[in-house]
Design a protein around this motif. Structure first.
Motif, PDB file in Angstrom:
ATOM      1  N   CYS A   1     -43.284  21.972  30.708  1.00 29.41           N
ATOM      2  CA  CYS A   1     -43.010  22.368  29.078  1.00 29.41           C
ATOM      3  C   CYS A   1     -41.599  22.707  29.019  1.00 29.41           C
ATOM      4  O   CYS A   1     -41.067  23.878  29.397  1.00 29.41           O
TER       5      CYS A   1
ATOM      6  N   GLY B   1     -44.475  19.924  26.219  1.00 28.13           N
ATOM      7  CA  GLY B   1     -45.773  20.660  26.745  1.00 28.13           C
ATOM      8  C   GLY B   1     -46.920  20.426  26.625  1.00 28.13           C
ATOM      9  O   GLY B   1     -47.065  19.639  25.777  1.00 28.13           O
TER      10      GLY B   1
ATOM     11  N   GLU C   1     -45.933  26.193  22.875  1.00 24.27           N
ATOM     12  CA  GLU C   1     -45.150  25.312  22.619  1.00 24.27           C
ATOM     13  C   GLU C   1     -44.004  25.565  21.444  1.00 24.27           C
ATOM     14  O   GLU C   1     -44.263  26.212  20.412  1.00 24.27           O
TER      15      GLU C   1
ATOM     16  N   ARG D   1     -48.558  20.498  17.787  1.00 23.61           N
ATOM     17  CA  ARG D   1     -48.707  21.611  18.835  1.00 23.61           C
ATOM     18  C   ARG D   1     -50.134  22.083  19.033  1.00 23.61           C
ATOM     19  O   ARG D   1     -50.844  22.195  17.851  1.00 23.61           O
TER      20      ARG D   1
END
Length: 597
Positions: free
Chosen positions: A155, A163, A292, A299
């Protein structure tokens, strides 16, 4: 012409021969065939549900799955994602699903989705199975692989490594289930997630993500949560830097170079230092789900789990979760080494999610914690029970209890809480003691398939009870619906009462871990910090994930498995629909029949 007719004839024979042995199902990717196995169920192995991007795109979100025109033989090729120990059946594009379907005429059956554990670093979809539940003829069980370790959880907040690739795989799988499970006889509106350890941490993340709305309806979380040992990492970029140094790369402060290092390093090297990722003194795993950064892509984790829970920014579903009374036994392999370190600097063993304004305050808190569990004496072999209880609490038990209270206070979640403490004559005592207890995920193992030969009658009865509680929850959202003959089990309140004590005697109790939980409540109220939030985005560039998968550089490790000749090569157009597949399939059969006229 006759060659064509012959080919079509054999295709037809394959489909009609052994009608009871094989079952043909149409999916959005094309037809698949599962085989009947012992126990009266059809099993479909290793169906691709998405495509893992490879090469320098290896850390990005999953791509659409392949498609095919002729039947895909869903046999077990034992596909696994890169991990340790390395085996020849591992491959970079490893995103496959397994389905266990009862040999029954009923449709619209409840669906049980198993998310495997393994510290986010190892495991696969077939590591735990629920054939015994499927044999009840009342549900379908499914499992799947997702990317692991650095591959799944690097990430950096960059385009190349945004990520949570492993969590995005899980979301892609749930979307696949939503689209396809009805073809297998399942109900896409009645899906229950079940998991233990890191799998349970994943499930907790999924329950808090807006990306999963409408994809499941219930969840069973055991010995794992989105905080604590299986939780969202505190500082993923620092973790990536530290691990790169462990692998011999030193230019870690240049994020572009750091990303390039991870993109070009072999999987053999990226999986070579598991010791530097898991089993740390501060309980955190170094490559796990992360909050994220917003870089213009979808996300799945946009805020810390505790913030999401406190603000009630999630969709409430019935939950059943708990832990064992001796989760800390998973730290027994480190006992001799760690008791020395605990006496030297106990503060190294405080949970990483706690933050302190100074080292002085941290040391003061560490001494309070040490005294609470070990008194004023040094940590020795005589302290092993206290050692087990300490790690039970900081790894899983307290994070789960804190999560429960937060959820109930925020949205009034319906949560059925338990502590599993069953022991019998086959349960070994812990070293240096006569004390016995239930280790990590023992309750989950009881519900899964297992060989019960040699088990005591008491344990067999516990297995029956746990499976009945589980089936009740899957079917109704309650472990004890109306008419159940089992001890009644109501949901817990924000004070974590009542809870079901699953020991040699089943009993509903109050005040779980009463003094220990209250002790940690006080500390977490003052010092909890949680994950570091990523900095604001510095780019507005939006990229799409339509890049075709490319072959990766795996010259130093055998990760690919030859595709059986009976398996069609996946097509390149992920937009081929089920309707198109069906039309082409029927056209082939029509051509065969016409050729006989």
């Amino acid at each position: 012409m006759w060659k064509c007719i012959t080919l079509l004839f054999y295709t037809f024979v394959i489909l009609v021969e052994g009608d009871e042995e094989w079952r043909l199902v149409n999916t959005t990717q094309g037809p698949v065939r599962g085989r009947r196995e012992e126990g009266g169920l059809y099993v479909f192995y290793n169906i691709p549900y998405a495509t893992a991007p490879t090469g320098t795109d290896r850390f990005k979100a999953p791509l659409p799955p392949p498609v095919w025109m002729s039947p895909f033989d869903a046999v077990n090729r034992d596909i696994r994602c890169p991990q340790r120990p390395i085996e020849s059946n591992m491959r970079e594009d490893c995103l496959v699903a397994n389905l266990f379907v009862p040999d029954a005429t009923e449709t619209n059956l409840p669906v049980l989705v198993f998310v495997h554990g393994g510290a986010f670093q190892y495991g696969h979809g077939l590591s735990g199975q629920y054939r015994n539940l499927v044999q009840s003829q009342k549900l379908i069980a499914v499992s799947f692989n997702y990317r692991l370790g650095v591959h799944g959880f690097l990430c950096l907040g960059t385009e190349g490594a945004p990520g949570n690739a492993g969590i995005k795989d899980q979301v892609a799988f749930l979307r696949w289930v939503k689209e396809n499970i009805s073809s297998f006889g399942g109900n896409p509106e009645d899906v229950t997630l079940i998991a233990c350890s890191a799998g349970s941490g994943s499930v907790d993340v999924l329950t808090l993500s807006s990306a999963t709305k409408g994809l499941f309806n219930k969840a069973i979380m055991e010995s794992g949560i989105s905080t604590g040992a299986t939780g969202v990492v505190i500082d993923p970029i620092q973790n990536a830097k530290n691990f790169a140094r462990e692998l011999g790369f030193d230019d870690v402060d240049d994020l572009d170079k750091l990303e390039e290092f991870y993109k070009t390093t072999s999987f053999q090297q990226l999986t070579s230092r598991l010791d530097a990722i898991v089993d740390n003194e501060d309980v955190m795993i170094r490559f796990a789900p992360c909050v994220e950064k917003d870089i213009g892509q979808e996300r799945v984790i946009i805020d810390t789990p505790m913030n999401v829970m406190k603000q009630g920014n999630y969709t409430k579903v019935p939950l059943m979760y708990g832990f064992t009374n001796m989760e800390g036994s998973m730290r027994l392999p480190y006992f001799d080494t760690w008791i020395v370190k605990m006496n030297e600097k106990f503060s190294d063993f405080l949970p990483a999610e706690l933050r302190f304004d100074s080292e002085v305050i941290k040391e003061e808190v560490a001494q309070k914690v040490k005294q609470f569990y070990f008194g004023n004496e040094p940590v020795t072999e005589a302290s092993i029970v206290s050692y087990l209880l300490y790690f039970t609490d900081v790894l899983f038990a307290y994070p789960m209890l804190r999560s429960l209270s937060t959820r109930v206070e925020a949205l009034g979640d319906t949560i059925y809480l338990f502590e599993y403490s069953f022991v019998d004559e086959n349960t070994q005592s812990f070293p240096h003691t006569y004390v016995r207890g239930a280790g990590h995920c023992f309750q989950s193992r009881a519900v899964r398939d297992q060989d019960l030969s040699g088990s005591t009658e008491e344990y067999k009865r516990m297995v029956e009870i746990l499976r009945e509680y589980t089936l009740n929850f899957i079917f109704t959202g309650s472990p004890t619906p109306s008419g159940s003959t089992l001890p009644q089990w109501p949901p817990a309140n924000a004070q974590r009462s009542p809870y079901m004590s699953l020991g040699p005697i089943l009993k509903l109790k109050d005040n779980i871990l009463e003094n220990r939980a209250a002790f940690w409540d006080n500390i977490y109220e003052k010092y909890y910090g949680g994950p570091v939030m990523p900095s604001a985005t510095t780019t507005t560039t939006t990229t799409t994930t339509t890049v075709a998968a490319t072959s990766s550089d795996l010259t130093t490790i055998e990760l690919t498995t030859p595709v059986p000749t009976s398996t069609p090569e996946p097509g390149s157009d992920g937009a081929v629909s089920l309707m198109t597949s069906n039309v082409l399939f029927m056209a082939v059969l029509s051509l065969f029949y016409l050729s006989l006229q």
